[in-house]
Design a protein around this motif. Structure first.
Motif, mmCIF file in Angstrom:
data_model
loop_
_atom_site.group_PDB
_atom_site.id
_atom_site.type_symbol
_atom_site.label_atom_id
_atom_site.label_comp_id
_atom_site.label_asym_id
_atom_site.label_seq_id
_atom_site.Cartn_x
_atom_site.Cartn_y
_atom_site.Cartn_z
ATOM 1 N N PRO A 43 -79.158 96.244 67.183
ATOM 2 C CA PRO A 43 -77.828 96.079 66.589
ATOM 3 C C PRO A 43 -77.044 97.362 66.368
ATOM 4 N N LEU A 44 -77.730 98.465 66.021
ATOM 5 C CA LEU A 44 -77.007 99.699 65.690
ATOM 6 C C LEU A 44 -77.614 100.868 66.474
ATOM 7 N N TRP A 45 -77.166 101.055 67.691
ATOM 8 C CA TRP A 45 -77.597 102.195 68.484
ATOM 9 C C TRP A 45 -76.418 103.152 68.652
ATOM 10 N N TYR A 46 -76.726 104.450 68.563
ATOM 11 C CA TYR A 46 -75.720 105.498 68.773
ATOM 12 C C TYR A 46 -74.521 105.332 67.835
ATOM 13 N N THR A 47 -74.783 104.943 66.594
ATOM 14 C CA THR A 47 -73.704 104.821 65.621
ATOM 15 C C THR A 47 -73.702 106.018 64.678
ATOM 16 N N LYS A 48 -72.573 106.186 63.973
ATOM 17 C CA LYS A 48 -72.441 107.294 63.028
ATOM 18 C C LYS A 48 -71.769 106.798 61.756
ATOM 19 N N ASN A 49 -72.260 107.307 60.632
ATOM 20 C CA ASN A 49 -71.619 107.073 59.336
ATOM 21 C C ASN A 49 -71.559 105.576 59.018
ATOM 22 N N VAL A 50 -72.725 105.051 58.615
ATOM 23 C CA VAL A 50 -72.864 103.622 58.343
ATOM 24 C C VAL A 50 -73.392 103.434 56.932
ATOM 25 N N LYS A 51 -72.804 102.508 56.211
ATOM 26 C CA LYS A 51 -73.311 102.083 54.907
ATOM 27 C C LYS A 51 -73.613 100.600 54.987
ATOM 28 N N MET A 52 -74.889 100.236 54.779
ATOM 29 C CA MET A 52 -75.325 98.848 54.916
ATOM 30 C C MET A 52 -75.929 98.389 53.590
ATOM 31 N N THR A 53 -75.441 97.273 53.051
ATOM 32 C CA THR A 53 -75.964 96.747 51.793
ATOM 33 C C THR A 53 -76.159 95.239 51.882
ATOM 34 N N ASN A 54 -77.204 94.759 51.210
ATOM 35 C CA ASN A 54 -77.464 93.318 51.088
ATOM 36 C C ASN A 54 -77.484 92.611 52.450
ATOM 37 N N CYS A 55 -78.159 93.211 53.402
ATOM 38 C CA CYS A 55 -78.230 92.636 54.748
ATOM 39 C C CYS A 55 -79.652 92.175 55.065
ATOM 40 N N SER A 56 -79.783 91.423 56.154
ATOM 41 C CA SER A 56 -81.082 90.951 56.640
ATOM 42 C C SER A 56 -81.170 91.197 58.132
ATOM 43 N N LEU A 57 -82.221 91.914 58.546
ATOM 44 C CA LEU A 57 -82.512 92.082 59.968
ATOM 45 C C LEU A 57 -83.765 91.270 60.262
#
Length: 292
Positions: A53-67
């Motif tokens: 889902p998140l490849w080669y990304t920058k500056n991410v804030k992730m909260t209350n998620c499910s992988l």
């Protein structure tokens, strides 16, 4: 910032190259790499059900998620990401990530997770899986719980506080590791490493703390621990008993009691290690298997 709310996405690269966005209450179903090469994202209450889902990304804030389980290999080659209050069921997450903060994160299938990462902060993280944090460096972990063998192999500059590790072969080939106020259970702890410091820890280990260059232990308790310190250069302070000490290479070992002290002059220079013990139950010059 652009807002993306309560949407369902499927198909490959569904939101490829998204920048400056708040993504809330969305489901990313089948389809690889939905947010590949994106940046400046705030992601909350989202579900990720498929790979990468998140490849080669920058500056991410992730909260209350499910992988979920199939979101495997989910976060690779990422710069600056914080993850909080999240469950990551998928294995093989976090590879070659720089600048990672994990807070209140559960990793129930953390096999081969956190490899080759740097600049990591962990608080209230629970992980289960083998080969956690291989070749990662600059880690500070607090209130961390791990069940899984071969952890922190090749790690550098790691500080761990108030944690519990059930991990065979932990901290192999590692350098500059400091553990405070923690419990560690696992065979062969710390082999082939250097600059290992354990402070106010309780440890259980068969053949633990061997082959270490510069092992320091302060106010530590060793339970059910034998054949310790083989070929290690050590400065050790043990509260209570250690079952057996085997051929340390040098330094000083202090303990209230040593059940058996095994020093084989053919293999180590006995006068290079100072032993200070209130009681030594037995002196031997050979290990038991060598006498048979």
């Amino acid at each position: 910032m652009k807002e993306i709310n309560q949407q369902f996405f499927s198909g490959e690269r569904a939101l490829y190259g998204t920048h400056d966005a708040c993504i809330s209450y969305c489901t990313f179903a089948d389809g690889e790499s939905p947010l590949k090469e994106s940046s400046n994202l705030e992601i909350d209450n989202c579900l990720f059900r498929w790979k990468y889902p998140l490849w080669y990304t920058k500056n991410v804030k992730m909260t209350n998620c499910s992988l979920f389980d199939m979101a495997r290999a989910g976060i690779w080659y990422v710069d600056n990401i914080s993850v909080s209050d999240t469950v990551i069921e998928a294995p093989k997450n976090f590879r070659r990530v720089r600048g990672l903060v994990l807070k209140n994160v559960n990793l129930p299938n953390a096999a081969e997770t956190l490899w080759n990462c740097t600049d990591i902060e962990m608080e209230q993280v629970t992980a289960r899986g083998d080969y956690f944090a291989m070749n990662s460096k600059n880690i500070v972990a607090r209130n961390f719980t791990l069940v899984g063998n071969y952890s922190f192999d090749g790690g550098e500059n790691i500080e761990i506080y108030n944690s519990r590790l059930l991990s065979k072969d932990a901290f192999w080939n590692a350098d500059h590791i400091t553990v405070y106020d923690s419990f560690i259970s696992g065979e062969y702890l710390g082999w082939n490493s250097k600059n290992i410091t354990l402070i106010n820890c309780t440890i259980e280990s068969l053949q633990g703390m061997c082959y270490i260059d510069n092992l320091v232990m302060k106010n530590c308790r060793l339970i059910n621990t034998n054949l310790a310190f083989e070929y290690s250069q050590a400065d050790v302070e043990i509260v209570g008993q250690v079952d057996s000490v085997f051929n340390p290479k040098g330094g000083i070992i202090r303990a209230d009691r040593i059940g058996e002290l095994i020093m084989d002059g053919r293999k180590v220079k006995i006068d290079q290690t100072k032993i200070e013990a209130g009681e030594i139950g037995k002196h031997s010059d050979h290990a038991e298997w060598e006498r048979n």
